[in-house]
Write a protein that holds these residues in place. Structure first.
Motif, PDB file in Angstrom:
ATOM      1  N   VAL A   1      40.361 -68.340  -9.891  1.00  0.00           N
ATOM      2  CA  VAL A   1      39.064 -68.406  -9.248  1.00  0.00           C
ATOM      3  C   VAL A   1      38.481 -67.001  -9.152  1.00  0.00           C
ATOM      4  CG1 VAL A   1      40.022 -68.224  -6.915  1.00  0.00           C
ATOM      5  CG2 VAL A   1      37.755 -69.221  -7.255  1.00  0.00           C
ATOM      6  N   GLN A   2      37.161 -66.910  -9.309  1.00  0.00           N
ATOM      7  CA  GLN A   2      36.475 -65.627  -9.183  1.00  0.00           C
ATOM      8  C   GLN A   2      35.393 -65.722  -8.114  1.00  0.00           C
ATOM      9  OE1 GLN A   2      35.063 -64.785 -13.188  1.00  0.00           O
ATOM     10  NE2 GLN A   2      36.894 -63.601 -13.644  1.00  0.00           N
ATOM     11  N   LEU A   3      35.202 -64.586  -7.436  1.00  0.00           N
ATOM     12  CA  LEU A   3      34.110 -64.478  -6.484  1.00  0.00           C
ATOM     13  C   LEU A   3      33.060 -63.552  -7.074  1.00  0.00           C
ATOM     14  CD1 LEU A   3      36.007 -64.071  -3.083  1.00  0.00           C
ATOM     15  CD2 LEU A   3      35.331 -66.161  -4.273  1.00  0.00           C
ATOM     16  N   GLN A   4      31.825 -64.002  -7.076  1.00  0.00           N
ATOM     17  CA  GLN A   4      30.732 -63.218  -7.645  1.00  0.00           C
ATOM     18  C   GLN A   4      29.783 -62.815  -6.530  1.00  0.00           C
ATOM     19  OE1 GLN A   4      30.348 -62.293 -10.984  1.00  0.00           O
ATOM     20  NE2 GLN A   4      28.678 -61.015 -10.227  1.00  0.00           N
ATOM     21  N   ALA A   5      29.728 -61.511  -6.256  1.00  0.00           N
ATOM     22  CA  ALA A   5      28.828 -61.001  -5.224  1.00  0.00           C
ATOM     23  C   ALA A   5      27.529 -60.534  -5.848  1.00  0.00           C
ATOM     24  CB  ALA A   5      29.494 -59.860  -4.462  1.00  0.00           C
ATOM     25  N   SER A   6      26.442 -60.728  -5.133  1.00  0.00           N
ATOM     26  CA  SER A   6      25.131 -60.310  -5.633  1.00  0.00           C
ATOM     27  C   SER A   6      24.206 -60.009  -4.464  1.00  0.00           C
ATOM     28  CB  SER A   6      24.523 -61.408  -6.512  1.00  0.00           C
ATOM     29  OG  SER A   6      24.338 -62.598  -5.760  1.00  0.00           O
ATOM     30  N   GLY A   7      23.064 -59.426  -4.785  1.00  0.00           N
ATOM     31  CA  GLY A   7      22.043 -59.193  -3.775  1.00  0.00           C
ATOM     32  C   GLY A   7      21.884 -57.763  -3.324  1.00  0.00           C
ATOM     33  N   GLY A   8      22.763 -56.878  -3.775  1.00  0.00           N
ATOM     34  CA  GLY A   8      22.642 -55.486  -3.383  1.00  0.00           C
ATOM     35  C   GLY A   8      21.441 -54.822  -4.031  1.00  0.00           C
ATOM     36  N   ARG A  18      19.716 -59.520   1.490  1.00  0.00           N
ATOM     37  CA  ARG A  18      20.610 -60.669   1.677  1.00  0.00           C
ATOM     38  C   ARG A  18      21.646 -60.645   0.558  1.00  0.00           C
ATOM     39  NH1 ARG A  18      20.455 -65.370   4.567  1.00  0.00           N
ATOM     40  NH2 ARG A  18      21.653 -67.133   3.747  1.00  0.00           N
ATOM     41  N   LEU A  19      22.903 -60.553   0.944  1.00  0.00           N
ATOM     42  CA  LEU A  19      23.999 -60.594  -0.013  1.00  0.00           C
ATOM     43  C   LEU A  19      24.536 -62.012  -0.116  1.00  0.00           C
ATOM     44  CD1 LEU A  19      26.029 -57.396   0.996  1.00  0.00           C
ATOM     45  CD2 LEU A  19      24.049 -57.589  -0.518  1.00  0.00           C
ATOM     46  N   SER A  20      24.941 -62.372  -1.316  1.00  0.00           N
ATOM     47  CA  SER A  20      25.544 -63.682  -1.543  1.00  0.00           C
ATOM     48  C   SER A  20      26.845 -63.516  -2.302  1.00  0.00           C
ATOM     49  CB  SER A  20      24.599 -64.585  -2.337  1.00  0.00           C
ATOM     50  OG  SER A  20      23.435 -64.874  -1.600  1.00  0.00           O
ATOM     51  N   CYS A  21      27.749 -64.440  -2.071  1.00  0.00           N
ATOM     52  CA  CYS A  21      29.036 -64.452  -2.764  1.00  0.00           C
ATOM     53  C   CYS A  21      29.344 -65.892  -3.121  1.00  0.00           C
ATOM     54  CB  CYS A  21      30.110 -63.871  -1.869  1.00  0.00           C
ATOM     55  SG  CYS A  21      31.764 -63.863  -2.583  1.00  0.00           S
ATOM     56  N   LEU A  77      29.112 -67.639   0.410  1.00  0.00           N
ATOM     57  CA  LEU A  77      29.091 -66.827   1.612  1.00  0.00           C
ATOM     58  C   LEU A  77      27.882 -65.908   1.533  1.00  0.00           C
ATOM     59  CD1 LEU A  77      30.687 -65.831   4.176  1.00  0.00           C
ATOM     60  CD2 LEU A  77      31.674 -64.104   2.654  1.00  0.00           C
ATOM     61  N   SER A  78      27.186 -65.729   2.652  1.00  0.00           N
ATOM     62  CA  SER A  78      26.003 -64.876   2.670  1.00  0.00           C
ATOM     63  C   SER A  78      26.085 -63.862   3.801  1.00  0.00           C
ATOM     64  CB  SER A  78      24.731 -65.723   2.829  1.00  0.00           C
ATOM     65  OG  SER A  78      24.559 -66.606   1.741  1.00  0.00           O
ATOM     66  N   LEU A  79      25.362 -62.784   3.617  1.00  0.00           N
ATOM     67  CA  LEU A  79      25.234 -61.778   4.663  1.00  0.00           C
ATOM     68  C   LEU A  79      23.768 -61.341   4.696  1.00  0.00           C
ATOM     69  CD1 LEU A  79      26.818 -60.062   6.764  1.00  0.00           C
ATOM     70  CD2 LEU A  79      26.842 -58.242   5.047  1.00  0.00           C
ATOM     71  N   GLN A  80      23.066 -61.730   5.754  1.00  0.00           N
ATOM     72  CA  GLN A  80      21.692 -61.303   5.945  1.00  0.00           C
ATOM     73  C   GLN A  80      21.708 -59.994   6.715  1.00  0.00           C
ATOM     74  OE1 GLN A  80      18.702 -62.744   4.841  1.00  0.00           O
ATOM     75  NE2 GLN A  80      17.860 -60.815   5.599  1.00  0.00           N
ATOM     76  N   MET A  81      21.147 -58.963   6.086  1.00  0.00           N
ATOM     77  CA  MET A  81      21.162 -57.630   6.692  1.00  0.00           C
ATOM     78  C   MET A  81      19.728 -57.201   6.993  1.00  0.00           C
ATOM     79  SD  MET A  81      24.005 -55.775   4.269  1.00  0.00           S
ATOM     80  CE  MET A  81      22.944 -55.780   2.836  1.00  0.00           C
ATOM     81  N   SER A  82      19.479 -56.812   8.218  1.00  0.00           N
ATOM     82  CA  SER A  82      18.155 -56.348   8.596  1.00  0.00           C
ATOM     83  C   SER A  82      18.270 -55.033   9.354  1.00  0.00           C
ATOM     84  CB  SER A  82      17.430 -57.407   9.429  1.00  0.00           C
ATOM     85  OG  SER A  82      18.161 -57.679  10.606  1.00  0.00           O
ATOM     86  N   SER A  83      17.126 -54.399   9.551  1.00  0.00           N
ATOM     87  CA  SER A  83      17.096 -53.094  10.228  1.00  0.00           C
ATOM     88  C   SER A  83      18.123 -52.149   9.631  1.00  0.00           C
ATOM     89  CB  SER A  83      17.340 -53.262  11.740  1.00  0.00           C
ATOM     90  OG  SER A  83      16.388 -54.127  12.314  1.00  0.00           O
ATOM     91  N   LEU A  84      18.147 -52.105   8.316  1.00  0.00           N
ATOM     92  CA  LEU A  84      19.160 -51.313   7.619  1.00  0.00           C
ATOM     93  C   LEU A  84      18.999 -49.826   7.888  1.00  0.00           C
ATOM     94  CD1 LEU A  84      19.297 -53.388   4.345  1.00  0.00           C
ATOM     95  CD2 LEU A  84      21.265 -52.830   5.766  1.00  0.00           C
ATOM     96  N   LYS A  85      20.144 -49.158   7.934  1.00  0.00           N
ATOM     97  CA  LYS A  85      20.187 -47.725   8.210  1.00  0.00           C
ATOM     98  C   LYS A  85      20.865 -47.016   7.041  1.00  0.00           C
ATOM     99  CE  LYS A  85      20.952 -48.734  13.131  1.00  0.00           C
ATOM    100  NZ  LYS A  85      21.855 -48.520  14.286  1.00  0.00           N
ATOM    101  N   PRO A  86      20.604 -45.738   6.876  1.00  0.00           N
ATOM    102  CA  PRO A  86      21.271 -45.006   5.797  1.00  0.00           C
ATOM    103  C   PRO A  86      22.794 -45.096   5.870  1.00  0.00           C
ATOM    104  CG  PRO A  86      19.432 -43.726   6.641  1.00  0.00           C
ATOM    105  CD  PRO A  86      19.564 -44.920   7.538  1.00  0.00           C
ATOM    106  N   GLU A  87      23.325 -45.190   7.063  1.00  0.00           N
ATOM    107  CA  GLU A  87      24.787 -45.291   7.213  1.00  0.00           C
ATOM    108  C   GLU A  87      25.338 -46.648   6.784  1.00  0.00           C
ATOM    109  OE1 GLU A  87      22.579 -44.274   9.529  1.00  0.00           O
ATOM    110  OE2 GLU A  87      23.150 -44.967  11.539  1.00  0.00           O
ATOM    111  N   GLN A 112      33.651 -58.537  -6.774  1.00  0.00           N
ATOM    112  CA  GLN A 112      33.674 -57.272  -7.491  1.00  0.00           C
ATOM    113  C   GLN A 112      32.910 -56.177  -6.779  1.00  0.00           C
ATOM    114  OE1 GLN A 112      31.436 -59.511  -7.883  1.00  0.00           O
ATOM    115  NE2 GLN A 112      29.515 -58.590  -8.584  1.00  0.00           N
ATOM    116  N   GLY A 113      32.183 -56.499  -5.737  1.00  0.00           N
ATOM    117  CA  GLY A 113      31.423 -55.500  -5.003  1.00  0.00           C
ATOM    118  C   GLY A 113      29.981 -55.436  -5.465  1.00  0.00           C
ATOM    119  N   THR A 114      29.100 -55.242  -4.507  1.00  0.00           N
ATOM    120  CA  THR A 114      27.681 -55.058  -4.813  1.00  0.00           C
ATOM    121  C   THR A 114      27.173 -53.867  -3.990  1.00  0.00           C
ATOM    122  OG1 THR A 114      25.506 -56.161  -4.908  1.00  0.00           O
ATOM    123  CG2 THR A 114      26.934 -56.761  -3.051  1.00  0.00           C
ATOM    124  N   GLN A 115      26.464 -52.967  -4.659  1.00  0.00           N
ATOM    125  CA  GLN A 115      26.059 -51.708  -4.039  1.00  0.00           C
ATOM    126  C   GLN A 115      24.821 -51.897  -3.173  1.00  0.00           C
ATOM    127  OE1 GLN A 115      27.567 -48.599  -4.153  1.00  0.00           O
ATOM    128  NE2 GLN A 115      26.005 -47.960  -2.682  1.00  0.00           N
TER     129      GLN A 115
END
Length: 120
Positions: A1-8, A18-21, A77-87, A112-115
């Motif tokens: 099985v493979q996990l494909q991350a995207s959205g970076g 919004r990141l998705s996997c 799997l998703s990750l909704q990111m808001s108010s993003l900061k440089p850190e 595999q990671g998404t930047q």
């Protein structure tokens, strides 16, 4: 099985992403799903996780800004990111902890990671 991350991508401070996997197949069982990140020169850290029953956990640095979610079939799997900061700039990895088949050992599966780059 493979996990494909995207959205970076590249986003300005205060912006959202919004990141998705997506898993290539259906897991027999999943204990925990999560997002981790690793910035240059730093160790990989847990950003957010979700377990059976929908209970979530967030790193203090992202509480109130990030939201983790999964679909009912637990294939995405998703990750909704808001108010993003440089850190928040890092390579983001998705992780499934579970059994792919009923005879599989309990294992960790990684995307595999998404930047994500937050910069003006």
């Amino acid at each position: 099985v493979q996990l494909q991350a995207s959205g970076g991508g590249l986003v300005q401070p205060g912006g959202s992403l919004r990141l998705s996997c997506a898993a290539s197949g259906r897991f027999y069982s999943i204990n925990r799903m999560g997002w981790y990140r690793q910035a240059p020169g730093k160790q990989r850290e847990l950003v957010a996780s979700i377990i059976s029953g929908g209970f979530t956990n967030y790193a203090d640095s992202v509480k109130g800004r990030f939201t983790i979610s999964t679909d009912n079939a637990k294939n995405t799997l998703s990750l909704q990111m808001s108010s993003l900061k440089p850190e928040d700039t890092a390579l983001y990895y998705c992780n499934f902890n579970g059994r792919y088949t009923y005879v599989s050992a309990l294992s960790d599966y990684w995307g595999q990671g998404t930047q994500v780059t937050v910069s003006s």
